[in-house]
Design an enzyme around this catalytic site. Sequence first.
Site, PDB file in Angstrom:
ATOM      1  N   GLY A   1      -0.315 -16.384  -1.542  1.00 19.30           N
ATOM      2  CA  GLY A   1      -0.021 -15.267  -0.558  1.00 19.30           C
ATOM      3  C   GLY A   1      -1.104 -14.169  -0.478  1.00 19.30           C
ATOM      4  O   GLY A   1      -1.069 -12.966  -0.129  1.00 19.30           O
TER       5      GLY A   1
ATOM      6  N   LYS B   1     -13.295  -4.431  11.096  1.00 21.67           N
ATOM      7  CA  LYS B   1     -14.050  -3.406  10.060  1.00 21.67           C
ATOM      8  C   LYS B   1     -15.355  -3.299  10.709  1.00 21.67           C
ATOM      9  O   LYS B   1     -15.877  -1.987  10.398  1.00 21.67           O
ATOM     10  CB  LYS B   1     -13.862  -3.932   8.605  1.00 21.67           C
TER      11      LYS B   1
ATOM     12  N   VAL C   1       0.961  -1.137  -0.052  1.00 16.98           N
ATOM     13  CA  VAL C   1       0.148   0.075  -0.106  1.00 16.98           C
ATOM     14  C   VAL C   1       1.010   1.446  -0.120  1.00 16.98           C
ATOM     15  O   VAL C   1       0.477   2.228  -0.624  1.00 16.98           O
ATOM     16  CB  VAL C   1      -1.164  -0.102   1.123  1.00 16.98           C
TER      17      VAL C   1
ATOM     18  N   GLY D   1     -11.020  -1.528   1.844  1.00 17.99           N
ATOM     19  CA  GLY D   1     -10.050  -1.007   0.935  1.00 17.99           C
ATOM     20  C   GLY D   1     -10.450   0.270  -0.177  1.00 17.99           C
ATOM     21  O   GLY D   1     -10.693   1.291   0.484  1.00 17.99           O
TER      22      GLY D   1
ATOM     23  N   GLU E   1      -3.140 -13.161   5.336  1.00 15.16           N
ATOM     24  CA  GLU E   1      -2.382 -12.287   6.269  1.00 15.16           C
ATOM     25  C   GLU E   1      -1.449 -13.237   6.939  1.00 15.16           C
ATOM     26  O   GLU E   1      -1.564 -14.444   6.852  1.00 15.16           O
ATOM     27  CB  GLU E   1      -3.428 -11.611   7.383  1.00 15.16           C
TER      28      GLU E   1
ATOM     29  N   GLU F   1     -10.206   5.921   5.817  1.00 13.43           N
ATOM     30  CA  GLU F   1     -10.841   5.168   4.756  1.00 13.43           C
ATOM     31  C   GLU F   1     -10.401   3.827   4.240  1.00 13.43           C
ATOM     32  O   GLU F   1     -11.193   3.006   3.915  1.00 13.43           O
ATOM     33  CB  GLU F   1     -11.214   5.943   3.456  1.00 13.43           C
TER      34      GLU F   1
ATOM     35  N   LYS G   1      -6.931  -0.997  10.606  1.00 13.00           N
ATOM     36  CA  LYS G   1      -8.203  -1.483  11.249  1.00 13.00           C
ATOM     37  C   LYS G   1      -7.943  -1.813  12.492  1.00 13.00           C
ATOM     38  O   LYS G   1      -8.688  -1.784  13.398  1.00 13.00           O
ATOM     39  CB  LYS G   1      -8.899  -2.257  10.246  1.00 13.00           C
TER      40      LYS G   1
ATOM     41  N   GLY H   1      -5.654  -4.834  -1.726  1.00 15.89           N
ATOM     42  CA  GLY H   1      -4.492  -4.707  -3.242  1.00 15.89           C
ATOM     43  C   GLY H   1      -3.965  -3.201  -3.221  1.00 15.89           C
ATOM     44  O   GLY H   1      -4.704  -2.313  -2.682  1.00 15.89           O
TER      45      GLY H   1
END
Length: 428
Positions: free
Chosen positions: A189, A207, A15, A136, A192, A131, A107, A304
């Site tokens: 992959g 979340k 990210v 995501g 987590e 956000e 989160k 992603g």
Amino acid sequence: MKSPLRIGIAGLGTVGAGVIRIIQNNDDLIARRAGRPVVITAVSARSRRKDRGVDLSAYDWEDDPVALARREDVDVLVELIGGEDGPAKAAVAAALEAGKDVVTANKAMLAIHGNELAALAETAGRALRFEAAVAGGIPVIKTLSEALAGNRIERVMGVMNGTCNYILTRMESEGRSYDEVFAEAKALGYLEADPRLDVGGIDAGHKLALLAAIAFGTRVDFPSVVLEGIERVSITDIELARDLGYRIKLLGVARMTGRGLEQRMQPCLVPADSPIGRVEGATNIVMIEGDAVGPIVLEGAGAGEGPTASAVVGDIIDIARGLRLPVFGQPAHTLEAAPPARVATPAPYYLRLLLEDRPGALAKVAQALGEAGVSINRMRQYRHDTPAAPVLIVTHRAAEEAIHQAVAAIREVDVNLDEPVALRIEEI
Ligand code: HSE
């Protein structure tokens, strides 16, 4: 044009690299929309040498994210380290205490420490935006706290862990077991580092707790989320549920009831032809029901690089515009400490039984259900060449306690041949 907004990025994983890419590629349009340039001044991560596929040469490097958070030339800390405590929380707290705004995708940290950090941000008069932490790239925080601010929210629900939905839909499309698809997802992959965060429902529960706080004006209360993962979902139930017109989803549901705040994250049946039932693969979906607006459905990529970084950059631009809203939609000190609802809202249930095929077997099951106050809506017995008959029952709305009582009684019936399966059906 106003002076640039200077950001420091802590955490350069997928990210973090995505945020840098967007800011480098879209700097002109970001400056026009924000009314000022957004510039990265410094970054921080565990390894300085790792190739992240983005050019970091123009940015100062800090080994310590707390030092990054306190730099004079950083106006906004972008925290993308992750983890509920440790360096992520230390850097966020340091930034807020030093009078900087914060954008985070974390989160877990907010689900556990959100009340405390929101109070810190609001006392300091700074923004704490997240956000990217929920679903995501889907703008659900903004939708709930801004666009729908005039509504009394009746229910928030959704599929908010892409990995679980990928596993469940792959099991269904390929007729494979949970263990097989889990192993494949791990090899790809998708999971987590601690897979329980995904398949145990914890990540999605974090979340849901954040959405519930905004939706109902309550303090974030993750420990009260009723959590159940997808490990016990079998391919048999997926296929039989489908036969009855349902799909099984790891579904989060939050609603305010007369008995308190209900927050549940568990495998549920939903109508296959509903928006939630149709969600495939790693896609996320959130449905919000407001008293004025009615149902709103938001759907898209919940994880992603691009989608998550998109949400982070949207928050940065809001800060550059001077927008500073209460963290959870209303001042933190006004969030109510709502009692958790100890009992679930009544719902229909799916029951799968394996019964000895002999006269009176169904009568015994019907009696157990009747004595628990559970009424049968639909029933199907499947063709079988063995003395064991697979039986499916869809109940009318029933209290969870009544279903537990019925299942306990069915377990003791002499014609019962296997552990009964009971799954909640969420009405949409
Ligand atoms: N592991 C999460 C998911 C993404 O699969 O949706 C981060 O919350």
